[in-house]
Write an enzyme that holds these catalytic residues in place. Sequence first.
Site, PDB file in Angstrom:
ATOM      1  N   ASP A   1      16.915   3.314  21.936  1.00  0.00           N
ATOM      2  CA  ASP A   1      17.530   2.681  23.091  1.00  0.00           C
ATOM      3  C   ASP A   1      19.028   2.975  22.983  1.00  0.00           C
ATOM      4  OD1 ASP A   1      17.779   0.640  25.305  1.00  0.00           O
ATOM      5  OD2 ASP A   1      18.927  -0.365  23.733  1.00  0.00           O
TER       6      ASP A   1
ATOM      7  N   ASP B   1      21.950   1.464  25.475  1.00  0.00           N
ATOM      8  CA  ASP B   1      22.798   0.315  25.802  1.00  0.00           C
ATOM      9  C   ASP B   1      22.550  -0.820  24.815  1.00  0.00           C
ATOM     10  OD1 ASP B   1      24.321   0.821  28.353  1.00  0.00           O
ATOM     11  OD2 ASP B   1      22.313   1.319  29.062  1.00  0.00           O
TER      12      ASP B   1
END
Length: 219
Positions: free
Chosen positions: A10, A12
């Site tokens: 991931d 962010d």
Amino acid sequence: MTGGPGVLFDVDGTLVDSNYLHTLAWSRALREGGHQVAMNVIHRLVGMGGDQLTERLLGEADDAAVDRWRSNYEQLRAEVTAFPGASELVGALHDAGVRVVLASSSPADHVEAMIDLLGVADVIDAATSSDDADSSKPAPDIFEAALAAGDVDRGRALVVGDSIWDVQAARAAGLATAGVESGGFSRHELTEEGALAVYRHVGDLRQQWRTGPLGQLLP
């Protein structure tokens, strides 16, 4: 057995410090639409897709709110910074022969900007964006797309994420997760959701990756 061992990151809140900027952008977008929602409530949903976030907050998906979020976030995007150790971790995995995929569900132009910010274009095998998933997290679509894009063997893959939505989406795809607390979810929350190990941030993970779940991926 097809593909190779890989890490699906991931982005962010995991590799870049952006979750609280997303929270602020959502707060402004919702206010502009006549909705007053406390920012701590919004923050708890950052990491899932905008359609699902608005449905949770407003009772229905709101495309106009998503458009307003994007406009507000783009005004804040210059304030996004890479977490210390993020680029080094990606490079170390690449050098060790582990495939690296940025499994982001952000818009494609946001993903390109984060790749530039991290300076990892030459050491990642693939990256995904919202264009690659029919359903957003906590649905597994983005991780399924990342496995395919990076030619990663599902049986030798690990997700690294910062939110319970990452853990839920990974589990739905049959993948394990290592968590980081830098997005705002605690060690307790991530562990309770099912993360194998939790680190304060990717800088800590960079120092310890060979002795944890990532080290077990070494070819």
